[in-house]
Design a protein around this motif. Structure first.
Motif, PDB file in Angstrom:
ATOM      1  N   PRO A  43     -12.988  -8.619  -5.250  1.00  0.00           N
ATOM      2  CA  PRO A  43     -13.142  -7.891  -6.507  1.00  0.00           C
ATOM      3  C   PRO A  43     -11.790  -7.512  -7.083  1.00  0.00           C
ATOM      4  CG  PRO A  43     -13.732  -6.512  -4.652  1.00  0.00           C
ATOM      5  CD  PRO A  43     -13.551  -7.880  -4.115  1.00  0.00           C
ATOM      6  N   HIS A 103     -14.389   1.307   1.432  1.00  0.00           N
ATOM      7  CA  HIS A 103     -14.920   0.934   0.114  1.00  0.00           C
ATOM      8  C   HIS A 103     -14.547  -0.500  -0.235  1.00  0.00           C
ATOM      9  CE1 HIS A 103     -15.380   0.836  -4.241  1.00  0.00           C
ATOM     10  NE2 HIS A 103     -14.103   0.528  -4.318  1.00  0.00           N
ATOM     11  N   VAL A 104     -13.287  -0.860   0.048  1.00  0.00           N
ATOM     12  CA  VAL A 104     -12.840  -2.215  -0.292  1.00  0.00           C
ATOM     13  C   VAL A 104     -13.562  -3.241   0.563  1.00  0.00           C
ATOM     14  CG1 VAL A 104     -10.861  -3.750  -0.272  1.00  0.00           C
ATOM     15  CG2 VAL A 104     -10.615  -1.449  -1.122  1.00  0.00           C
ATOM     16  N   ASP A 113     -10.062  -3.016  -8.952  1.00  0.00           N
ATOM     17  CA  ASP A 113     -10.962  -1.967  -8.491  1.00  0.00           C
ATOM     18  C   ASP A 113     -10.379  -0.612  -8.919  1.00  0.00           C
ATOM     19  OD1 ASP A 113     -12.851  -1.672  -5.524  1.00  0.00           O
ATOM     20  OD2 ASP A 113     -12.420  -0.118  -6.966  1.00  0.00           O
ATOM     21  N   ILE A 171     -11.112   4.714   1.346  1.00  0.00           N
ATOM     22  CA  ILE A 171     -10.771   3.640   0.401  1.00  0.00           C
ATOM     23  C   ILE A 171     -10.875   2.280   1.074  1.00  0.00           C
ATOM     24  CG2 ILE A 171      -8.901   2.653  -0.929  1.00  0.00           C
ATOM     25  CD1 ILE A 171     -10.341   5.002  -2.146  1.00  0.00           C
ATOM     26  N   ARG A 203     -17.026  -3.735  -0.817  1.00  0.00           N
ATOM     27  CA  ARG A 203     -17.092  -4.542  -2.038  1.00  0.00           C
ATOM     28  C   ARG A 203     -16.918  -6.015  -1.714  1.00  0.00           C
ATOM     29  NH1 ARG A 203     -14.791  -2.941  -7.713  1.00  0.00           N
ATOM     30  NH2 ARG A 203     -15.868  -4.887  -8.088  1.00  0.00           N
TER      31      ARG A 203
END
Lengths: 321, 105
Positions: free
Chosen positions: A183, B84-85, A186, B81, B88
Motif C-alpha cells: 500500500p 498496522h503496516v 499510508d 504502526i 495492510r
C-alpha cells in the motif's frame, strides 16, 4: 556510472581488444553486432525449447513422486533420530565446556592480565576518552577498526556489483514496480514518521557525538541514522528521500568519510612508528570537544555505517539508490 | 508504606508476565495471520505497559521512571504502526483474507 556496452565503444576498450588479440585495432565497427544479434536470437529459441522439455520431464518426475516411497519414510525417521542425537551430543559438549570455564571476575583468570590493567589505569590519560571502550577500539586498536570500516565499504560495493541496475528502461520500471503490492502513501505511517524521523536523527547524532563520553559511538549511532533513513523511505517513498540523500550524496559522503578516517589514523601510525609526540591536544576529559581525533573518527565511522545501512536497504528493494 | 509499594510493583510485574505468556500462547495457537497479530499485540501493549509500570513503582519517581515512560511511548508508537503496516500488506496480498470463512480458530 558506465555500462559495459558504453565501455565497449571507447578508445581504451579498442586498445584492450587489440592487445588481447580479440579484435582488429582500427577495423572495429559497431554495425558488426547485427550478426551477433541474430545468433543470440537463435540461441534464445533453442534454450526456450530446451527449457520446455526440462519442465515436462520435471513434471512427470513430480507426478511419480506423489506416492510416498517406503524408503523415504524410513529415511525421514532415521534423519530425525540422527538429528536429535547430534543435537543432544552438541548440547552436552557445550555444557561440559561451560562448566570448565573459569569463574566470572576471578583475579586469577587468564583474561585479567597487564593489558586490561593498562587500559583501565592509563586509558583516560592517554586517549582522553571517558568511555574506555571507545578509546580502546578507536585508539589502541585503531587498525582493527579501520579494517572493519573497510569491510563495510567492500560489502556495500559487492552488493552494488550484484544488484545495481544501471540500464535506462529497467531503472524506470524499478521505480514503477517498487512497492507493487505494498500500500502506497499510508497516512498513518506518514504521520508517525513525521514525528519519529527527526527524533531518530537527533538521537543518532547524539550517540555519535557523545561516543567518547557515554556508551555509544560511530557504529551504533550510524546504525540509528540508517534506520531513520529507512523509516523515511518506507513512509514517503524514494522520490522524497532522494531530495536529501541520492546517489551523488552517497558517493561523496561515503568515500570522503573513508578517506578522512584513513588519514586521521595514518597520522597516529606515523607518529607512533617514529616515536614522535602526539601534538593534538586531548582537552579536559568530559567535554564534548576533547580526546583528540576520536570525536572526528567517530563522526566518519557514523557516516560510513549510515550510508551502508541505507544502501543495503535501497539496493535490495529497488536495485539502486 | 515501603512494602505496599513493593506489593503493587510485584502485582504489576506478575500481570505483565501472565499477559506475555497469553500472547506467546496465542501466537502459536492461532493459524490465521490476523488472529496471531491480535494475540501478539497483547504482549506489545498491555504487557509492556504493566512491566514498565511495575519497574517505575519499584524505583520511585526519578529520571529513571521518566525514561521508562518514554520507552513505553516510543514502543507503543512503533509496534502498533508496524503491525498496522503488516496488516495492510496481508490485506492487499492475500485474496482470501476478506473471506470470513477463512478466519477460524
Amino acid at each position: 556510472m558506465k555500462k559495459r556496452s558504453d565501455y565497449r565503444s571507447t578508445f581504451y576498450s579498442r586498445i584492450e581488444n587489440f592487445v588481447n588479440g580479440r579484435d582488429e585495432f582500427l577495423l572495429y565497427r559497431p554495425q558488426g553486432d547485427l550478426e551477433a544479434k541474430q545468433l543470440e536470437s537463435l540461441e534464445e529459441e533453442l534454450t526456450e525449447a530446451a527449457d520446455l522439455l526440462e519442465k515436462k520431464e520435471a513434471q512427470q518426475r513430480v507426478q511419480d513422486m506423489t506416492e510416498p516411497l517406503d524408503f523415504l519414510k524410513k529415511f525421514h525417521k532415521l534423519y530425525g533420530m540422527i538429528a536429535a542425537i547430534i543435537c543432544a551430543m552438541l548440547m552436552l559438549l557445550l555444557l561440559v565446556t561451560v562448566s570448565w570455564l573459569p569463574p566470572f571476575g576471578h583475579p586469577d583468570n587468564p583474561a585479567d592480565n597487564e593489558v586490561i590493567k593498562r587500559y583501565i589505569e592509563n586509558g583516560q590519560q592517554e586517549t582522553g576518552a571517558v568511555n574506555i571502550v571507545t578509546g580502546l577500539i578507536l585508539n589502541y586498536r585503531g587498525f582493527d577498526t579501520m579494517g572493519e570500516t573497510h569491510v563495510l565499504f567492500i560489502a556495500a560495493s559487492c552488493v552494488m556489483i550484484l544488484l545495481l541496475i544501471a540500464e535506462g528502461e529497467e531503472k524506470k520500471s524499478s521505480y514503477a514496480f517498487d512497492r507493487y503490492m505494498e500500500p502506497k502513501n499510508d497516512i498513518i505511517i506518514q504521520k508517525v514518521a513525521n514525528f519519529l524521523v527527526p527524533v531518530v536523527f537527533v538521537f543518532g547524532i547524539y550517540v555519535i557525538l557523545n561516543g567518547h563520553l557515554s556508551p555509544g559511538g560511530g557504529f551504533s549511532g550510524g546504525a540509528i541514522l540508517g534506520a531513520g533513513m529507512i523509516l523515511h523511505v518506507s513512509a514517503f517513498g524514494f522520490k522524497k528521500t532522494e531530495k536529501f540523500f541520492n546517489e551523488h550524496v552517497y558517493k561523496v559522503a561515503k568515500v570522503s568519510a573513508l578517506c578522512f578516517y584513513v588519514s586521521c589514523l595514518s597520522y597516529y601510525f606515523y607518529m607512533g612508528a617514529h616515536g614522535l609526540d602526539n601534538h593534538i591536544p586531548l582537552g579536559t576529559p568530559g567535554n564534548i570537544i576533547s580526546s583528540g581525533l576520536i570525536l572526528l573518527i567517530n563522526i566518519f565511522v557514523g557516516t560510513e555505517v549510515a550510508c551502508t545501512m541505507y544502501a543495503f536497504y535501497a539496493l535490495f528493494r529497488k536495485g539502486g539508490l | 508504606m515501603e512494602w505496599v509499594r513493593f506489593v503493587a510493583a510485584v502485582i504489576c510485574l506478575l500481570f505483565a508476565a501472565v499477559m506475555e505468556a497469553i500472547a506467546v500462547y496465542g501466537v502459536y495457537k492461532f493459524g490465521f495471520v490476523m488472529n496471531r497479530m491480535h494475540a501478539a499485540a497483547i504482549g506489545d501493549t498491555l504487557a509492556l505497559l504493566l512491566g514498565a509500570l511495575g519497574l517505575i513503582i519499584l524505583k520511585g519517581f526519578s529520571w529513571f521512571s521518566l525514561k521508562m515512560a518514554l520507552v513505553v511511548v516510543l514502543l507503543w508508537l512503533t509496534s502498533s504502526i508496524s503491525s498496522h503496516v503488516i496488516m495492510r500488506m496481508e490485506h492487499s496480498i492475500d485474496e482470501e483474507s476478506i473471506d470470513l470463512d477463512t478466519i477460524k480458530m
